[in-house]
Design an enzyme around this catalytic site. Structure first.
Site, mmCIF file in Angstrom:
data_model
loop_
_atom_site.group_PDB
_atom_site.id
_atom_site.type_symbol
_atom_site.label_atom_id
_atom_site.label_comp_id
_atom_site.label_asym_id
_atom_site.label_seq_id
_atom_site.Cartn_x
_atom_site.Cartn_y
_atom_site.Cartn_z
ATOM 1 N N ILE A 277 57.871 104.431 -48.760
ATOM 2 C CA ILE A 277 56.953 105.535 -49.039
ATOM 3 C C ILE A 277 55.587 104.935 -49.369
ATOM 4 O O ILE A 277 55.498 103.925 -50.068
ATOM 5 C CB ILE A 277 57.456 106.430 -50.185
ATOM 6 N N VAL B 121 57.648 100.326 -51.567
ATOM 7 C CA VAL B 121 56.379 101.036 -51.699
ATOM 8 C C VAL B 121 55.405 100.443 -50.687
ATOM 9 O O VAL B 121 55.187 99.225 -50.663
ATOM 10 C CB VAL B 121 55.812 100.916 -53.122
ATOM 11 N N LYS B 122 54.844 101.304 -49.847
ATOM 12 C CA LYS B 122 53.920 100.838 -48.817
ATOM 13 C C LYS B 122 52.497 100.761 -49.373
ATOM 14 O O LYS B 122 51.980 101.734 -49.909
ATOM 15 C CB LYS B 122 53.936 101.773 -47.600
ATOM 16 N N ILE B 123 51.893 99.591 -49.203
ATOM 17 C CA ILE B 123 50.520 99.354 -49.629
ATOM 18 C C ILE B 123 49.732 98.834 -48.431
ATOM 19 O O ILE B 123 50.140 97.844 -47.813
ATOM 20 C CB ILE B 123 50.461 98.340 -50.780
#
Length: 373
Positions: free
Chosen positions: A108, A139-141
């Site tokens: 996400i 967690v998408k960064i």
């Protein structure tokens, strides 16, 4: 079961679906892809959620609950998307355990509007990690300049990360450095390094789309078209092999650290003249992830080929392709910079679309409740 996709998985490629929706979860479609198509993970982004929320009625009940308690649009989007991701994480928990945390992952993304805000990205990554509350979350960064420090800090907090929107080799080196620095910080903070995982999402087809356009504008030999995306990705894998060696890495590996796996993203073919499975077949190499739109997955299941390692034997050829592209007059550095900027802008536009869609749904739910009162 798809034998072609099974062969792809047996070649060491983790197959992740680049899509998620409430309908996929409630209908059992996602679970079916796990059992029949060797799917071992899911990636999401604002575009995927915007599409999902705009279709059908799968979110109506939750939207009505959110409207009834007076949630604003940002709160509603957070609740709707984290619910889908949490439920998808549960679908993949068995895979997660069976692979010792390597696969069974669901991603996400932080809000794209803060892609250039390090502190904001770190804070939202921590909030998403708390809200989803599943060990198999990524967690998408975005791998922007500001994102690099956020990656280090987030990994340092013991949170697993999917770094997205990587287009060029220099930035990819920076991403790997940010990851290792994060592991060193995590060690200082007392985290168990064996529980931290990361993938680096290297985009493929968009590179061809932009370079092909510039080659057309230059009027050069068309034989260079459709070759830069794969060549660029192959050279990225070469950098991966070089980076995760030596004393610094070996000290972390001895503590249980995992290498940051390359993930081939943007693998749906944009040009209909190209083989529809080229960004899968031509990038087969063990220890990678290929996240596919369902259409690409179906195409591979129907006629895709697994021809062994298609990356490590081709480093010299890939270097020649990129050299020839530059010699033809294409400013590759400018292409990469433009694609990163455009990638963030596209996600911001999708995020705005998502907010507008959920805002309309909240308003309709509130109106319906008032009419029933």
């Amino acid at each position: 079961m798809s034998e072609r996709l099974k062969s792809l998985a047996e070649a060491g490629v983790s197959i992740w679906l680049d899509d998620l929706s409430r309908e996929r979860l409630t209908s059992g479609t996602l679970a079916g892809l796990v059992s029949q198509n060797s799917v071992v993970g899911v990636t999401t982004n604002p575009s995927i959620f915007a599409t999902a929320l705009a279709k059908g009625h799968g979110y109506d009940d939750q939207v009505a609950e959110l409207a009834a308690r007076g949630a604003d649009v940002e709160e509603a989007v957070h609740a709707l998307t984290t619910t889908d991701v949490r439920d998808a994480c549960d679908v993949f928990l068995e895979t997660f355990r069976a692979t010792d945390g390597v696969d069974g992952r669901v991603s996400i993304e932080v809000s794209p509007g803060i892609a250039h805000d390090t502190d904001g990205t770190v804070a939202e990554a921590q909030e998403l990690w708390r809200s989803v509350d599943r060990p198999n979350l990524l967690v998408k960064i975005p791998g922007t300049q500001a994102g690099l420090a956020a990656i280090t800090q987030t990994i340092g907090a013991g949170i697993s990360v999917n770094v997205t929107l990587i287009f060029g080799i220099p930035r990819y080196r920076d991403v790997m450095e940010a990851y290792v620095a994060g592991l060193e910080l995590a060690k200082e903070n007392g985290h168990d390094l064996s529980t931290i995982h990361s993938v680096a999402s290297f985009f493929v087809s968009r590179v061809d789309t932009e370079i092909d356009k510039r080659l057309d504008q230059l009027g050069v030999d068309a034989t260079l078209k459709g070759r830069a995306g794969v060549a660029n990705a192959r050279l990225a894998y070469h950098e991966f092999e070089r980076f995760f060696t030596g004393g610094r890495w070996e000290r972390l590996a001895a503590l249980g650290a995992h290498r940051q796996r390359p993930l081939w993203a943007s693998t749906g073919v944009k040009n209909p003249d190209y083989r529809d499975t080229m960004y899968v077949t031509d990038l087969v190499v063990p220890g990678t992830v290929n996240t596919m739109p369902e259409a690409t997955m179906e195409a591979f299941a129907d006629h895709g080929e697994v021809l062994g390692d298609q990356v490590t034997p081709h480093y010299d050829d890939a270097a020649v392709v990129m050299s020839d592209v530059r010699a033809a007059g294409v400013d590759v550095d400018d292409v990469i910079e433009m694609l990163e900027r455009e990638g963030v802008e596209k996600f911001v536009a999708s995020w705005d679309e998502l907010l507008a869609t959920v805002g309309d749904q909240l308003a309709k739910a509130s109106s319906a409740k008032a009419a029933d009162a």
